[in-house]
Design a protein around this motif. Structure first.
Motif, short mmCIF file in Angstrom:
data_model
loop_
_atom_site.label_atom_id
_atom_site.label_comp_id
_atom_site.label_asym_id
_atom_site.label_seq_id
_atom_site.Cartn_x
_atom_site.Cartn_y
_atom_site.Cartn_z
N GLY A 1 32.93 29.17 27.78
CA GLY A 1 31.87 29.97 28.39
C GLY A 1 32.20 30.48 29.76
O GLY A 1 31.32 30.63 30.61
N LEU A 2 33.46 30.75 30.02
CA LEU A 2 33.87 31.22 31.35
C LEU A 2 33.26 32.58 31.64
O LEU A 2 33.30 33.50 30.82
N ASN A 3 32.70 32.73 32.84
CA ASN A 3 32.25 34.00 33.37
C ASN A 3 32.86 34.14 34.75
O ASN A 3 32.77 33.23 35.58
N ALA A 4 33.52 35.29 34.99
CA ALA A 4 34.18 35.49 36.27
C ALA A 4 34.26 36.98 36.57
O ALA A 4 34.11 37.82 35.68
N ILE A 5 34.48 37.29 37.85
CA ILE A 5 34.68 38.67 38.29
C ILE A 5 35.89 38.71 39.21
O ILE A 5 36.01 37.89 40.12
N TRP A 6 36.77 39.66 38.94
CA TRP A 6 37.86 39.99 39.85
C TRP A 6 37.59 41.38 40.40
O TRP A 6 37.06 42.24 39.71
N TYR A 7 38.02 41.62 41.63
CA TYR A 7 37.85 42.94 42.23
C TYR A 7 39.03 43.24 43.15
O TYR A 7 39.75 42.35 43.58
N VAL A 8 39.18 44.53 43.47
CA VAL A 8 40.20 44.99 44.43
C VAL A 8 39.45 45.65 45.57
O VAL A 8 38.63 46.54 45.35
N GLY A 9 39.73 45.23 46.78
CA GLY A 9 39.09 45.83 47.94
C GLY A 9 38.61 44.77 48.92
O GLY A 9 38.80 43.58 48.70
N PRO A 10 37.97 45.23 49.99
CA PRO A 10 37.53 44.28 51.02
C PRO A 10 36.39 43.38 50.57
O PRO A 10 36.23 42.27 51.07
N SER A 11 35.56 43.87 49.63
CA SER A 11 34.45 43.07 49.11
C SER A 11 34.10 43.62 47.73
O SER A 11 34.50 44.72 47.37
N LEU A 12 33.30 42.86 46.99
CA LEU A 12 32.91 43.32 45.66
C LEU A 12 32.13 44.64 45.74
O LEU A 12 32.34 45.54 44.94
N SER A 13 31.26 44.76 46.73
CA SER A 13 30.45 45.99 46.84
C SER A 13 31.28 47.19 47.28
O SER A 13 30.88 48.33 47.04
N ASP A 14 32.43 46.97 47.90
CA ASP A 14 33.32 48.06 48.32
C ASP A 14 34.60 48.11 47.49
O ASP A 14 35.62 48.62 47.96
N SER A 15 34.55 47.60 46.27
CA SER A 15 35.78 47.50 45.47
C SER A 15 36.15 48.84 44.85
O SER A 15 35.29 49.66 44.52
N SER A 16 37.46 49.04 44.69
CA SER A 16 37.95 50.24 44.01
C SER A 16 38.10 49.98 42.51
O SER A 16 38.08 50.92 41.72
N ASP A 17 38.28 48.74 42.11
CA ASP A 17 38.42 48.34 40.71
C ASP A 17 37.80 46.96 40.54
O ASP A 17 37.79 46.15 41.47
N SER A 18 37.32 46.69 39.33
CA SER A 18 36.81 45.34 39.04
C SER A 18 36.98 45.04 37.56
O SER A 18 37.10 45.94 36.73
N ILE A 19 37.02 43.75 37.27
CA ILE A 19 37.12 43.26 35.90
C ILE A 19 36.11 42.15 35.74
O ILE A 19 36.00 41.26 36.59
#
Length: 177
Positions: free
Chosen positions: A6-24
């Motif tokens: 039941g893993l739930n996770a978020i990866w992102y690229v950028g200074p913060s999640l709200s300012d991310s250029s990419d996310s998974i």
């Protein structure tokens, strides 16, 4: 990797999640997908993915039992491809090696000659395993280069081009002459 289901996770690229250029987003899975589109044409539904290397940051990771996990910071590199070809022929004790290299151009949505790219023609004994550099070559405006030299030996040849910041390197198929 989580120890429980039941893993739930978020990866992102950028200074913060709200300012991310990419996310998974990983939703009840150890795997996820990140759509990559390079050289998109007008009318495509996904935005074009920037070339280069990005480092993913973990925002949160919890399993089905609400246990928190630390995340690593993997790197993903997005480059365009290049392709090399080589022909080899022998006449009167002289071997001629003709190479051609192309690369994908995101501006044109197709492969174009890789003009000015430097490669090295390499050889080895037939069936051998160690390549030896023979001649550095530079592709002309059509992506072509040629080298002729005298040899009495039958050898295997290839031409190798290194990767650059935004273009993967390539080796031609092996040719015997």
């Amino acid at each position: 990797m989580a120890l429980h289901t039941g893993l739930n996770a978020i990866w992102y690229v950028g200074p913060s999640l709200s300012d991310s250029s990419d996310s998974i987003i990983f939703s009840n899975s150890l795997r996820s997908e990140w759509p990559v589109t390079v050289g998109t044409q007008i009318g495509d539904t996904l935005p074009e993915t920037a070339l280069g290397t990005r480092t993913w940051n973990g925002w949160a990771a919890v399993d089905g039992s609400n246990r928190s996990y630390t995340q690593n910071a993997p790197r993903t590199t997005v480059k365009v491809s290049s392709y090399a070809g080589l022909s080899a022929s022998r006449t009167n004790g002289r071997t001629t090696l003709n190479a051609r290299v192309v690369r994908y151009a995101t501006d044109y949505y197709k492969n174009i000659p890789y003009a000015g790219e430097t490669g090295v023609i390499q050889y080895r004994p037939v069936g051998g395993s160690t390549w030896t550099g023979l001649k550095n070559v530079v592709a002309d405006s059509q992506g072509r280069s040629s080298y002729t030299y005298a040899t009495s030996q039958t050898r295997e040849y290839r031409v190798a081009y290194n990767e650059t910041t935004y273009i993967w390197g390539t080796n031609s198929p092996v040719r015997t002459s």
